[in-house]
Structure formats: C-alpha cells, structure tokens
Design a protein around this motif. Structure first.
Motif, PDB file in Angstrom:
ATOM      1  N   LEU A  92       0.818  -1.211   0.000  1.00 59.88           N
ATOM      2  CA  LEU A  92       0.000   0.000   0.000  1.00 59.88           C
ATOM      3  C   LEU A  92       0.855   1.266   0.000  1.00 59.88           C
ATOM      4  O   LEU A  92       0.567   2.225  -0.725  1.00 59.88           O
ATOM      5  N   GLY A  93       1.894   1.273   0.801  1.00 58.23           N
ATOM      6  CA  GLY A  93       2.772   2.438   0.857  1.00 58.23           C
ATOM      7  C   GLY A  93       3.491   2.681  -0.456  1.00 58.23           C
ATOM      8  O   GLY A  93       3.602   3.820  -0.920  1.00 58.23           O
ATOM      9  N   ASN A 109       0.868   3.883  -3.129  1.00 58.57           N
ATOM     10  CA  ASN A 109       0.374   5.215  -2.824  1.00 58.57           C
ATOM     11  C   ASN A 109       1.430   6.285  -3.126  1.00 58.57           C
ATOM     12  O   ASN A 109       1.160   7.256  -3.824  1.00 58.57           O
ATOM     13  N   LEU A 110       2.625   6.098  -2.599  1.00 63.93           N
ATOM     14  CA  LEU A 110       3.657   7.116  -2.782  1.00 63.93           C
ATOM     15  C   LEU A 110       4.117   7.206  -4.240  1.00 63.93           C
ATOM     16  O   LEU A 110       4.323   8.301  -4.763  1.00 63.93           O
ATOM     17  N   GLY A 142       2.273   6.448  -6.838  1.00 64.69           N
ATOM     18  CA  GLY A 142       1.167   7.054  -7.580  1.00 64.69           C
ATOM     19  C   GLY A 142       1.140   8.563  -7.439  1.00 64.69           C
ATOM     20  O   GLY A 142       0.934   9.293  -8.418  1.00 64.69           O
ATOM     21  N   ILE A 143       1.366   9.042  -6.237  1.00 62.45           N
ATOM     22  CA  ILE A 143       1.400  10.493  -6.009  1.00 62.45           C
ATOM     23  C   ILE A 143       2.579  11.118  -6.751  1.00 62.45           C
ATOM     24  O   ILE A 143       2.444  12.170  -7.388  1.00 62.45           O
ATOM     25  N   GLY A 197       8.263   4.316  -0.365  1.00 59.16           N
ATOM     26  CA  GLY A 197       6.920   3.958   0.094  1.00 59.16           C
ATOM     27  C   GLY A 197       6.854   2.531   0.603  1.00 59.16           C
ATOM     28  O   GLY A 197       6.156   2.235   1.573  1.00 59.16           O
ATOM     29  N   GLY A 215       5.902   1.891   4.333  1.00 59.33           N
ATOM     30  CA  GLY A 215       4.714   1.065   4.513  1.00 59.33           C
ATOM     31  C   GLY A 215       5.002  -0.183   5.325  1.00 59.33           C
ATOM     32  O   GLY A 215       4.195  -0.601   6.158  1.00 59.33           O
TER      33      GLY A 215
END
Length: 142
Positions: free
Chosen positions: A74-75, A78-79, A81-82, A100, A104
C-alpha cells in the motif's frame, strides 16, 4: 602504534556489539554454517502445535509480517502514484516506490505489533527456539 589501532578496533567492536546485541542470539545459526537451515510451513505449524510456550509467539510474529507486507504494498503504490501524478518523472517515481515500500513496511509492522500485542511476547526467543527445533529435527549441525 599497534596498540592505538587495537584499542580503536576494540572500542568500535564494543560500540557495534552494544547497538546490535540481538545478533548474538542468532550467531550460532548464521556463523560458519556449511549447509543452510531450511524449513517449510508444515514445520512451522508443527512447532506451533508442539510448543505451548513459544508457539503462540511465533504464530503472532508470522501474522505481523502479513501486516507489514500489506503495508509495504500500500505504501509503495500510494507514494509512487502520487509521485507519478505530480511529476511524471520515472526516476522520482521509482525512488518513491522504494521509499513507500520501506515506510509502509515499517508502519504495517507497527500496526501488526499493536494488533497482535507482540510487545508482550518474546518473539526473538520464540524464533531462536524454532531454529533450534528445526536444527534438532533435521539433524543439521553448524
């Protein structure tokens, strides 16, 4: 001059051994081993079933790693993707993916530790007992 070098090396060795005290518990399993120690999930399940003291701690420690792995995925997603959304930079996205994943993993591990209350158990002792059990079961010596 040799005494100065020896004292510097000795103090450095003492400094490192104070910081990494936990390596001493695993020393006999990693130092000078000719054949690596291997086990399967069925071995872990057998140990958990036969050891009422260390089995639950080992089971909880294995469950916590699942939390950490999910947190890592997930980390990383998410990171990365941002980073991709705002910069479109491949190398920045790759670095964000790696960072990330590490962040994570750390957060997921902490959440798992609190959820399973691993801080109340001696998980390191359970892992050492498991490695000793595997070593005696397989008849492997170091």
């Amino acid at each position: 001059m040799a005494e100065t070098g020896d004292s510097v090396f000795g103090s450095l060795k003492e400094f490192v051994s104070d910081r990494f005290w936990f390596v001493e518990k695993y020393h006999k399993f990693i130092d000078g081993r000719h054949k690596p120690l291997s086990w399967s999930d069925s071995d872990v399940d057998a140990f958990i079933a036969c050891d009422p003291v260390h089995g639950p701690a080992l089971k909880s420690a294995r469950e916590v790693t699942k939390f950490a792995a999910v947190g890592s995925v997930l980390g990383a997603a998410n990171l990365a993707g941002i980073a991709w959304k705002y910069s479109k930079s491949p190398h920045g996205t790759a670095l964000s993916l790696a960072a990330g994943a590490v962040f994570g993993w750390t957060f997921g591990h902490e959440i798992g530790n609190h959820y399973h209350q691993l801080y109340r158990m001696d998980s390191m002792g359970a892992q050492v007992k498991f490695l000793e059990w595997v070593e005696s079961k397989k008849g492997v010596s170091s």
